[in-house]
Design a protein around this motif. Structure first.
Motif, PDB file in Angstrom:
ATOM      1  N   ALA A   1      39.439  26.194 -10.166  1.00 20.10           N
ATOM      2  CA  ALA A   1      39.400  26.029  -8.708  1.00 20.10           C
ATOM      3  C   ALA A   1      40.625  25.266  -8.208  1.00 20.10           C
ATOM      4  O   ALA A   1      40.974  24.217  -8.746  1.00 20.10           O
ATOM      5  N   GLY A   2      41.282  25.828  -7.209  1.00 20.78           N
ATOM      6  CA  GLY A   2      42.421  25.168  -6.591  1.00 20.78           C
ATOM      7  C   GLY A   2      43.734  25.309  -7.329  1.00 20.78           C
ATOM      8  O   GLY A   2      44.721  24.696  -6.932  1.00 20.78           O
ATOM      9  N   GLN A   3      43.771  26.089  -8.402  1.00 19.18           N
ATOM     10  CA  GLN A   3      45.012  26.259  -9.158  1.00 19.18           C
ATOM     11  C   GLN A   3      45.326  27.728  -9.368  1.00 19.18           C
ATOM     12  O   GLN A   3      44.431  28.521  -9.632  1.00 19.18           O
ATOM     13  N   ASN A   4      46.622  28.048  -9.247  1.00 17.53           N
ATOM     14  CA  ASN A   4      47.019  29.392  -9.642  1.00 17.53           C
ATOM     15  C   ASN A   4      47.238  29.376 -11.154  1.00 17.53           C
ATOM     16  O   ASN A   4      47.065  28.347 -11.816  1.00 17.53           O
ATOM     17  N   LYS A   5      47.604  30.514 -11.717  1.00 15.70           N
ATOM     18  CA  LYS A   5      47.721  30.614 -13.175  1.00 15.70           C
ATOM     19  C   LYS A   5      48.815  29.705 -13.735  1.00 15.70           C
ATOM     20  O   LYS A   5      48.619  29.079 -14.774  1.00 15.70           O
ATOM     21  N   ALA A   6      49.945  29.608 -13.059  1.00 11.04           N
ATOM     22  CA  ALA A   6      51.019  28.735 -13.539  1.00 11.04           C
ATOM     23  C   ALA A   6      50.575  27.274 -13.520  1.00 11.04           C
ATOM     24  O   ALA A   6      50.839  26.528 -14.467  1.00 11.04           O
ATOM     25  N   GLN A   7      49.910  26.863 -12.465  1.00  8.43           N
ATOM     26  CA  GLN A   7      49.431  25.481 -12.366  1.00  8.43           C
ATOM     27  C   GLN A   7      48.404  25.174 -13.452  1.00  8.43           C
ATOM     28  O   GLN A   7      48.457  24.114 -14.088  1.00  8.43           O
ATOM     29  N   ALA A   8      47.486  26.085 -13.680  1.00  3.03           N
ATOM     30  CA  ALA A   8      46.467  25.880 -14.708  1.00  3.03           C
ATOM     31  C   ALA A   8      47.113  25.848 -16.093  1.00  3.03           C
ATOM     32  O   ALA A   8      46.774  25.003 -16.928  1.00  3.03           O
TER      33      ALA A   8
ATOM     34  N   ALA B   1      47.033  29.821 -22.325  1.00  2.00           N
ATOM     35  CA  ALA B   1      46.985  31.158 -21.725  1.00  2.00           C
ATOM     36  C   ALA B   1      45.545  31.571 -21.463  1.00  2.00           C
ATOM     37  O   ALA B   1      45.225  32.147 -20.421  1.00  2.00           O
ATOM     38  N   LYS B   2      44.652  31.270 -22.390  1.00  2.00           N
ATOM     39  CA  LYS B   2      43.231  31.558 -22.188  1.00  2.00           C
ATOM     40  C   LYS B   2      42.661  30.711 -21.062  1.00  2.00           C
ATOM     41  O   LYS B   2      41.925  31.203 -20.217  1.00  2.00           O
ATOM     42  N   TYR B   3      42.989  29.436 -21.064  1.00  2.00           N
ATOM     43  CA  TYR B   3      42.499  28.513 -20.045  1.00  2.00           C
ATOM     44  C   TYR B   3      42.889  28.980 -18.644  1.00  2.00           C
ATOM     45  O   TYR B   3      42.072  28.963 -17.723  1.00  2.00           O
ATOM     46  N   SER B   4      44.111  29.435 -18.489  1.00  3.90           N
ATOM     47  CA  SER B   4      44.610  29.848 -17.180  1.00  3.90           C
ATOM     48  C   SER B   4      44.326  31.321 -16.878  1.00  3.90           C
ATOM     49  O   SER B   4      44.584  31.780 -15.771  1.00  3.90           O
ATOM     50  N   ASN B   5      43.804  32.049 -17.876  1.00  2.05           N
ATOM     51  CA  ASN B   5      43.584  33.487 -17.769  1.00  2.05           C
ATOM     52  C   ASN B   5      44.906  34.211 -17.491  1.00  2.05           C
ATOM     53  O   ASN B   5      44.988  35.136 -16.705  1.00  2.05           O
ATOM     54  N   TRP B   6      45.935  33.743 -18.154  1.00  2.00           N
ATOM     55  CA  TRP B   6      47.287  34.293 -17.982  1.00  2.00           C
ATOM     56  C   TRP B   6      47.731  34.844 -19.325  1.00  2.00           C
ATOM     57  O   TRP B   6      48.610  34.333 -19.982  1.00  2.00           O
TER      58      TRP B   6
ATOM     59  N   ASN C   1      57.364  30.139 -13.915  1.00  4.97           N
ATOM     60  CA  ASN C   1      57.442  31.059 -12.782  1.00  4.97           C
ATOM     61  C   ASN C   1      58.742  31.851 -12.770  1.00  4.97           C
ATOM     62  O   ASN C   1      58.784  32.963 -12.250  1.00  4.97           O
ATOM     63  N   LYS C   2      59.785  31.283 -13.361  1.00  3.09           N
ATOM     64  CA  LYS C   2      61.067  31.973 -13.462  1.00  3.09           C
ATOM     65  C   LYS C   2      61.035  33.049 -14.549  1.00  3.09           C
ATOM     66  O   LYS C   2      61.568  34.137 -14.382  1.00  3.09           O
ATOM     67  N   LEU C   3      60.364  32.741 -15.672  1.00  2.10           N
ATOM     68  CA  LEU C   3      60.382  33.637 -16.827  1.00  2.10           C
ATOM     69  C   LEU C   3      59.277  34.690 -16.845  1.00  2.10           C
ATOM     70  O   LEU C   3      59.447  35.748 -17.449  1.00  2.10           O
ATOM     71  N   TYR C   4      58.141  34.388 -16.225  1.00  5.44           N
ATOM     72  CA  TYR C   4      56.974  35.253 -16.370  1.00  5.44           C
ATOM     73  C   TYR C   4      56.420  35.672 -15.013  1.00  5.44           C
ATOM     74  O   TYR C   4      56.490  34.923 -14.044  1.00  5.44           O
ATOM     75  N   ASP C   5      55.839  36.852 -14.968  1.00  2.58           N
ATOM     76  CA  ASP C   5      55.219  37.367 -13.749  1.00  2.58           C
ATOM     77  C   ASP C   5      53.759  36.941 -13.664  1.00  2.58           C
ATOM     78  O   ASP C   5      53.097  36.768 -14.688  1.00  2.58           O
ATOM     79  N   GLY C   6      53.255  36.798 -12.458  1.00  4.02           N
ATOM     80  CA  GLY C   6      51.831  36.571 -12.245  1.00  4.02           C
ATOM     81  C   GLY C   6      51.399  35.128 -12.144  1.00  4.02           C
ATOM     82  O   GLY C   6      50.206  34.843 -12.038  1.00  4.02           O
ATOM     83  N   GLY C   7      52.326  34.201 -12.164  1.00  4.82           N
ATOM     84  CA  GLY C   7      51.968  32.792 -12.113  1.00  4.82           C
ATOM     85  C   GLY C   7      51.306  32.355 -10.826  1.00  4.82           C
ATOM     86  O   GLY C   7      50.554  31.386 -10.803  1.00  4.82           O
ATOM     87  N   ASP C   8      51.562  33.093  -9.757  1.00  4.97           N
ATOM     88  CA  ASP C   8      50.959  32.724  -8.470  1.00  4.97           C
ATOM     89  C   ASP C   8      49.583  33.350  -8.259  1.00  4.97           C
ATOM     90  O   ASP C   8      48.920  33.084  -7.256  1.00  4.97           O
ATOM     91  N   ALA C   9      49.122  34.133  -9.210  1.00  5.75           N
ATOM     92  CA  ALA C   9      47.792  34.754  -9.117  1.00  5.75           C
ATOM     93  C   ALA C   9      46.704  33.689  -9.311  1.00  5.75           C
ATOM     94  O   ALA C   9      46.915  32.658  -9.955  1.00  5.75           O
ATOM     95  N   LYS C  10      45.550  33.967  -8.788  1.00  2.31           N
ATOM     96  CA  LYS C  10      44.417  33.042  -8.884  1.00  2.31           C
ATOM     97  C   LYS C  10      43.981  32.866 -10.341  1.00  2.31           C
ATOM     98  O   LYS C  10      43.881  33.830 -11.088  1.00  2.31           O
ATOM     99  N   SER C  11      43.738  31.636 -10.716  1.00  4.71           N
ATOM    100  CA  SER C  11      43.232  31.338 -12.061  1.00  4.71           C
ATOM    101  C   SER C  11      41.736  31.067 -11.969  1.00  4.71           C
ATOM    102  O   SER C  11      41.199  30.914 -10.878  1.00  4.71           O
TER     103      SER C  11
END
Length: 100
Positions: A53-60, A94-99, A40-50
């Protein structure tokens, strides 16, 4: 025909990453928390929906890394994914999280 086969192979690989069911990471896991903070510090978009279910992109992404590394891995998940040895894992997660 060659292009069609390559496209089908790519879709199969992408689909297998998205279809993967991972173990739930304990919320107090140090490696997982370290991963979340770093990505989340290095990359943008981690808080976007993945797509998970129930996880944002960083969490996934970090859940994928946590599950895909060996049980005895004690290093920094995000730093490993950024390394030459971790490129394949980074691509999968990255594919798994769509990030991407």
């Amino acid at each position: 025909m060659k292009h069609l086969l390559m496209t089908l192979a790519a879709l199969t690989l992408a689909g297998s990453a998205l279809a993967q069911q991972y173990n739930t990471v304990p919320t107090d896991d140090v490696q997982y928390m370290q991963c979340l903070i770093r990505v989340n510090k290095l990359y943008d978009g981690g808080d976007a929906k993945s797509p998970i279910a129930g996880q944002n992109k960083a969490q996934a992404y970090c859940s994928c890394l946590w599950n895909e590394t060996p049980d005895d891995f004690r290093g920094n998940l995000s730093k490993f994914a950024d390394s030459e040895r971790g490129k394949k894992l980074d691509k999968l997660c990255a594919k798994y999280s769509n990030w991407e």
